[in-house]
Design a protein around this motif. Structure first.
Motif, PDB file in Angstrom:
ATOM      1  N   GLU A 164      38.193  28.703  41.388  1.00 30.06           N
ATOM      2  CA  GLU A 164      38.423  30.044  41.949  1.00 30.06           C
ATOM      3  C   GLU A 164      39.890  30.284  42.276  1.00 30.06           C
ATOM      4  O   GLU A 164      40.256  30.578  43.412  1.00 30.06           O
ATOM      5  CB  GLU A 164      37.557  30.241  43.191  1.00 30.06           C
ATOM      6  CG  GLU A 164      36.070  30.081  42.888  1.00 30.06           C
ATOM      7  CD  GLU A 164      35.186  30.775  43.901  1.00 30.06           C
ATOM      8  OE1 GLU A 164      35.654  31.076  45.022  1.00 30.06           O
ATOM      9  OE2 GLU A 164      34.027  31.042  43.559  1.00 30.06           O
TER      10      GLU A 164
ATOM     11  N   GLU B  26      42.129  36.410  39.014  1.00 28.27           N
ATOM     12  CA  GLU B  26      41.214  36.531  40.140  1.00 28.27           C
ATOM     13  C   GLU B  26      40.056  35.560  39.990  1.00 28.27           C
ATOM     14  O   GLU B  26      39.261  35.668  39.053  1.00 28.27           O
ATOM     15  CB  GLU B  26      40.695  37.960  40.234  1.00 28.27           C
ATOM     16  CG  GLU B  26      41.518  38.815  41.182  1.00 28.27           C
ATOM     17  CD  GLU B  26      41.140  40.272  41.079  1.00 28.27           C
ATOM     18  OE1 GLU B  26      40.011  40.600  41.476  1.00 28.27           O
ATOM     19  OE2 GLU B  26      41.957  41.063  40.569  1.00 28.27           O
ATOM     20  N   LYS B  27      40.024  34.624  40.909  1.00 25.22           N
ATOM     21  CA  LYS B  27      38.913  33.670  40.996  1.00 25.22           C
ATOM     22  C   LYS B  27      38.578  33.010  39.661  1.00 25.22           C
ATOM     23  O   LYS B  27      37.416  32.985  39.244  1.00 25.22           O
ATOM     24  CB  LYS B  27      37.673  34.363  41.571  1.00 25.22           C
ATOM     25  CG  LYS B  27      37.868  34.787  43.011  1.00 25.22           C
ATOM     26  CD  LYS B  27      36.541  35.124  43.657  1.00 25.22           C
ATOM     27  CE  LYS B  27      36.721  35.276  45.155  1.00 25.22           C
ATOM     28  NZ  LYS B  27      35.498  35.680  45.828  1.00 25.22           N
ATOM     29  N   ILE B  28      39.587  32.492  38.992  1.00 28.49           N
ATOM     30  CA  ILE B  28      39.334  31.810  37.716  1.00 28.49           C
ATOM     31  C   ILE B  28      38.793  30.409  37.968  1.00 28.49           C
ATOM     32  O   ILE B  28      39.364  29.638  38.743  1.00 28.49           O
ATOM     33  CB  ILE B  28      40.623  31.605  36.911  1.00 28.49           C
ATOM     34  CG1 ILE B  28      41.362  32.909  36.754  1.00 28.49           C
ATOM     35  CG2 ILE B  28      40.332  31.019  35.539  1.00 28.49           C
ATOM     36  CD1 ILE B  28      42.586  32.708  35.924  1.00 28.49           C
TER      37      ILE B  28
ATOM     38  N   SER C  35      43.267  32.333  42.317  1.00 29.21           N
ATOM     39  CA  SER C  35      43.747  33.719  42.298  1.00 29.21           C
ATOM     40  C   SER C  35      45.247  33.758  42.588  1.00 29.21           C
ATOM     41  O   SER C  35      45.715  33.079  43.488  1.00 29.21           O
ATOM     42  CB  SER C  35      43.035  34.557  43.364  1.00 29.21           C
ATOM     43  OG  SER C  35      41.642  34.528  43.171  1.00 29.21           O
TER      44      SER C  35
ATOM     45  N   GLY D 239      35.598  34.390  36.410  1.00 29.38           N
ATOM     46  CA  GLY D 239      36.819  34.970  36.960  1.00 29.38           C
ATOM     47  C   GLY D 239      37.465  35.919  35.976  1.00 29.38           C
ATOM     48  O   GLY D 239      37.050  35.982  34.811  1.00 29.38           O
TER      49      GLY D 239
END
Lengths: 308, 246
Positions: free
Chosen positions: A21, A7-9, A23, A58
């Motif tokens: 970001e 998620e949103k790395i 995901s 994230g």
């Protein structure tokens, strides 16, 4: 349970944003592909999944574990084949495999079933130093080593780059067989045609995911009508098409040029236009797009968004 | 396209000890042609290219490149060809212009000509924004396009491209082929290897090497018809796979 939940790395190296970001989810027992060119962020993403690098922000869960805090538990369940050949060149084939088995507290015999199909190709050369193997054999050894501890999840970073078309097909067959044995397989590749071999794919470009879906759905979401055109002088046809007022896009694709047009294509108008440019033998047919067509369309619309 | 032969190879054999890397290769390349040199990994392509570039001597057979003999006139061959590979082509710690100065200088071009031609080149490639950056700061796709332009900067008779498009995005890959077509239109002969079989279809003629030999050579269209297939990908698969079994 999903094998990977991201998620949103975001991952940054100084001012370069390698992942922005990102995901996605990889389901258990899936054959999942990350498809994109060099520099898209594939290797960075795989290093984060393999717990070899920390994200800037994230959240990431791999096999239900956090790669930052639970990396020890994760590494027992994960097999990782890096893009660059990373085995010991001066150890023999068998010594390398034995080494990796021992590190993970197992033996070659215990998990021989899992690697049999792959390892049997190189077993006749088991006393040869790994550095003296051909490219294809190195690849099979690296895959055997990544599998020897019977991982639940196998991640392979560009295993088919620089590999010829025949060997690539064989390699994908091996991956399919591993999936059948219950292993989740995540693979990255710059070859767009390999998308069709995955259950689902993520198209990745400049650190962002352009799309995550089944290959079929990605193809169905292609936004315009696509036509294949050909003539004896393809280069001239390409130049004239690009100059045509109603042409949106024209790209070479093997024997054809794939083109899309603004609004509905007026065939007579196009044929007349080409005639004035000295092209009279053109053949036009409506065609179904491939993943590469979709990738290019998404790339262009993504770049337009960025500049707005 | 003229039918003047710019590369002529007759019964080329190259051995390393007992291993026969090139087993009696016979083919020619016409001037101004885009010639695809295909083959599986380990089929002997690199060995043959090294001989054609004057970097390695044949064991036996007749090889002439740009009118020069591959045994005795290797320095003359090197002056008349350009070379680019996926792995290495430009110095990363130099700017594009410094790279051009370096390569132009090696080929004996004057400072004045280098300056004039490079200005035109940067304008044509719409490369102005990257002109003063280091190569390592420039996106890969642009680097490959620049590398190609550097390889033909001294206006060689033939340019050898060894997997020039590996790993680049699909749009850049096609822009790269636009450059190849332009070069061919300007009369430069293009000798190219690739693992992308759609690119094999863009060649005027293509050869497929298997186990040190040329298994077949023709226009893509003729090869596709001959093997009753629909694409070069299928032709390649058929030839390379069958031979592996023998």
């Amino acid at each position: 349970m999903d094998a990977i939940v991201a998620e949103k790395i975001t991952k940054q190296f100084k001012e370069t944003v390698a992942l922005k970001e990102v995901s996605f989810q990889v389901r258990a027992h899936e054959l999942f592909g990350f498809i994109g060119p060099d520099g898209a962020g594939k290797t960075t993403l795989f290093r984060l999944i393999a717990s070899l690098m920390l994200p800037n922000s994230g959240s990431l869960k791999v096999l239900g574990l956090d790669p930052v805090t639970e990396f020890k538990a994760l590494r027992k369940k994960l097999g990782y084949m890096p893009g660059r050949f990373s085995l010991y060149q001066d150890l023999t084939v068998e010594e390398n495999l034995d080494f990796y088995a021992t590190i993970f507290g197992t033996t070659i015999e215990e998990n021989y079933d899992l690697i049999k199909d792959i390892y049997s190709h190189i077993e006749p050369f088991k006393t040869r130093p790994a550095g003296k193997l051909s490219g294809g054999m190195k690849q099979k050894l690296a895959l055997s080593c990544a599998l020897i501890h019977k991982p639940e999840l196998l991640i392979l970073d560009e295993p088919t780059t620089g590999v010829d078309a025949v060997s690539r097909k064989e390699f994908w067959q091996m991956l399919k067989n591993l999936q059948k044995q219950g292993i989740t397989v995540v693979v990255s590749t710059p070859y767009m045609d390999e998308a069709a071999l995955c259950d689902r794919v993520a198209l990745i470009q400049k650190g962002s995911l352009l799309s995550v879906d089944t290959p079929e759905n990605i193809i169905n979401s292609f936004k315009t009508e696509l036509y294949g055109l050909r003539s004896v002088d393809m280069y001239n046809l390409l130049i004239q098409l690009k100059a045509y007022a109603f042409c949106e896009n024209a790209h070479l694709f093997g024997q054809y040029i794939h083109a899309s047009f603004k609004g509905e294509l007026n065939r007579n108008d196009l044929l007349n236009y080409l005639k004035t440019k000295g092209i009279e033998d053109v053949e036009i047919t409506g065609i179904k797009p491939g993943i590469e067509d979709c990738f290019m369309q998404l790339m262009v619309s993504n770049e337009t968004l960025e500049t707005v | 396209m003229s039918q003047e032969r710019i590369i002529e190879v007759e019964n080329l054999v190259k051995k390393f000890g007992n291993f026969v890397a090139n087993d009696h290769l016979t083919f020619h390349v016409n001037k101004g042609e885009i010639f695809g040199f295909l083959g599986a990994n380990g089929a002997g392509k690199t060995t043959a290219i090294r001989i054609l570039c004057g970097l390695s001597a044949p064991t036996s057979g007749k090889v002439s490149v740009a009118g020069f003999d591959a045994y005795k006139q290797t320095e003359k061959i090197k002056r008349n060809i350009g070379y680019m590979s996926q792995k290495f082509s430009l110095y990363e710690d130099l700017t594009p212009f410094e790279n051009i100065q370096f390569y132009g200088g090696i080929y004996g071009m004057s400072a004045k000509v280098i300056k004039e031609r490079s200005e035109k080149l940067f304008k044509r490639l719409e490369f102005e924004e990257f002109k003063n950056k280091l190569i390592k700061e420039i996106p890969l796709g642009w680097r490959q396009k620049l590398a190609f332009s550097v390889a033909v900067f001294h206006q060689p008779k033939i340019v050898f491209l060894d997997e020039p498009t590996g790993g680049v995005d699909p749009i850049t890959r096609r822009q790269f082929w636009d450059l190849i077509y332009q070069a061919a239109n300007d009369g430069i002969t293009v000798f190219v290897t690739t693992h992308y079989m759609d690119e094999a279809e863009y060649c005027n003629r293509a050869s497929i090497m298997v186990d040190g030999r040329i298994a077949d050579l023709d226009t893509p269209l003729n090869l596709i018809k001959k093997y009753n297939t629909t694409s070069m990908d299928e032709v390649f698969y058929l030839l390379a796979r069958n031979m592996n079994k023998q």
